[in-house]
Design a protein around this motif. Structure first.
Motif, mmCIF file in Angstrom:
data_model
loop_
_atom_site.group_PDB
_atom_site.id
_atom_site.type_symbol
_atom_site.label_atom_id
_atom_site.label_comp_id
_atom_site.label_asym_id
_atom_site.label_seq_id
_atom_site.Cartn_x
_atom_site.Cartn_y
_atom_site.Cartn_z
ATOM 1 N N LEU A 1 0.866 -1.185 0.000
ATOM 2 C CA LEU A 1 0.000 0.000 0.000
ATOM 3 C C LEU A 1 0.900 1.232 0.000
ATOM 4 C CD1 LEU A 1 -2.705 -1.052 2.626
ATOM 5 C CD2 LEU A 1 -2.716 -1.381 0.149
ATOM 6 N N ASP A 2 0.954 1.877 -1.143
ATOM 7 C CA ASP A 2 1.857 3.020 -1.298
ATOM 8 C C ASP A 2 1.097 4.329 -1.178
ATOM 9 O OD1 ASP A 2 4.377 4.337 -2.034
ATOM 10 O OD2 ASP A 2 3.282 4.858 -3.868
ATOM 11 N N VAL A 3 1.678 5.238 -0.412
ATOM 12 C CA VAL A 3 1.054 6.542 -0.207
ATOM 13 C C VAL A 3 2.164 7.579 0.000
ATOM 14 C CG1 VAL A 3 0.857 6.247 2.307
ATOM 15 C CG2 VAL A 3 -0.730 7.749 1.117
ATOM 16 N N ILE B 1 1.459 -3.439 -6.213
ATOM 17 C CA ILE B 1 1.439 -2.086 -5.650
ATOM 18 C C ILE B 1 0.025 -1.520 -5.750
ATOM 19 C CG2 ILE B 1 2.390 0.239 -5.763
ATOM 20 C CD1 ILE B 1 4.872 -0.891 -7.048
ATOM 21 N N ILE B 2 -0.482 -1.057 -4.615
ATOM 22 C CA ILE B 2 -1.813 -0.473 -4.538
ATOM 23 C C ILE B 2 -1.673 1.002 -4.177
ATOM 24 C CG2 ILE B 2 -4.068 -0.571 -3.417
ATOM 25 C CD1 ILE B 2 -3.409 -3.112 -4.994
ATOM 26 N N ILE C 1 -12.028 2.455 -3.551
ATOM 27 C CA ILE C 1 -11.202 2.185 -4.727
ATOM 28 C C ILE C 1 -10.016 1.307 -4.338
ATOM 29 C CG2 ILE C 1 -9.723 3.218 -6.491
ATOM 30 C CD1 ILE C 1 -11.559 5.648 -6.454
ATOM 31 N N VAL C 2 -9.419 1.598 -3.178
ATOM 32 C CA VAL C 2 -8.302 0.791 -2.689
ATOM 33 C C VAL C 2 -8.749 -0.655 -2.463
ATOM 34 C CG1 VAL C 2 -6.654 0.461 -0.803
ATOM 35 C CG2 VAL C 2 -7.145 2.778 -1.644
ATOM 36 N N LYS C 3 -9.882 -0.818 -1.815
ATOM 37 C CA LYS C 3 -10.410 -2.157 -1.558
ATOM 38 C C LYS C 3 -10.659 -2.906 -2.862
ATOM 39 C CE LYS C 3 -12.696 -1.271 2.884
ATOM 40 N NZ LYS C 3 -13.997 -1.209 3.597
#
Length: 208
Positions: free
Chosen positions: A135-137, A183-184, A192-194
């Motif tokens: 999970l990239d932020v 990569i999310i 949207i992430v889910k």
């Protein structure tokens, strides 16, 4: 048949806790027996080390001691929990694993990655995740989200230079192993992430 080993990685504020259950529920709906665990932690010893590593003051021990503590917890975790479950055909879903060590102790603390690799080889005996969700932020977004929580841990309180080092290390590792990493973009809205996680996981399930 041996179970699969799936890990969830990401910086602080990326939403790992929220999305861990998305992976678990998708696996359960697919009929897979699932064990959810975390690092550091997962065992009595591991949880004690987790408390020490996350909530101590930086002055209480150095970077090398921190690294060794994490691998001590990992050794117990693998021997007591992860390997027995995988051998029994259970799919293991772990909130952070060795990629986090490279990111936080390597990218963040600046420990030479060859030292981490030596400990990885010694402790893990060839065990590696079959699939890793990253999970990239952006750091600024992660800071904003993490700041909304009470009682930040000692990693959440680090400066942006540390956090950017963590993120960059994660991204570099994902580029080195594109077949393992998914990569999310965790800066998107939660739904949207889910959905992105579900799509990637269902695609993986079709290959197993």
């Amino acid at each position: 048949m041996r179970g699969k080993f799936i890990t969830l990685e990401g910086q602080d504020g990326a939403g790992k806790s929220t999305n861990l259950s998305v992976i678990e529920q998708t696996l359960l709906k697919a009929g897979k027996p699932v064990l959810v665990t975390r690092e550091p932690g997962g065992t009595q010893l591991g949880e004690k080390i987790r408390e020490l590593v996350l909530n101590s003051d930086d002055s209480q021990f150095g970077d090398t001691a921190e690294l060794l503590l994490i691998f001590a917890a990992r050794a117990e975790h693998i021997e007591s929990v992860i390997e027995p479950a995988l051998k029994n055909g259970t799919w293991v879903l772990c909130d952070r694993f060795t990629d986090a060590t490279y990111a936080y102790q390597g990218g963040g603390r600046g420990i030479d990655q060859s030292r981490i690799k030596t400990l990885e080889n010694f402790v893990q005996n060839g065990l590696h995740p079959d699939l890793t969700f990253l999970l990239d932020v952006p750091v600024e977004v992660g800071n904003q989200r993490a700041g909304q929580r009470s009682d930040p841990d000692r990693f959440e309180m680090q400066e942006n230079e540390f956090k950017n080092g963590v993120r960059n290390c994660y991204l570099n590792r994902s580029k080195a192993e594109p077949s393992r990493f998914k990569i999310i973009d965790a800066s998107e809205e939660l739904d949207i992430v889910k959905q992105s996680i579900e799509i990637a996981l269902k695609a993986y399930l079709k290959t197993t």
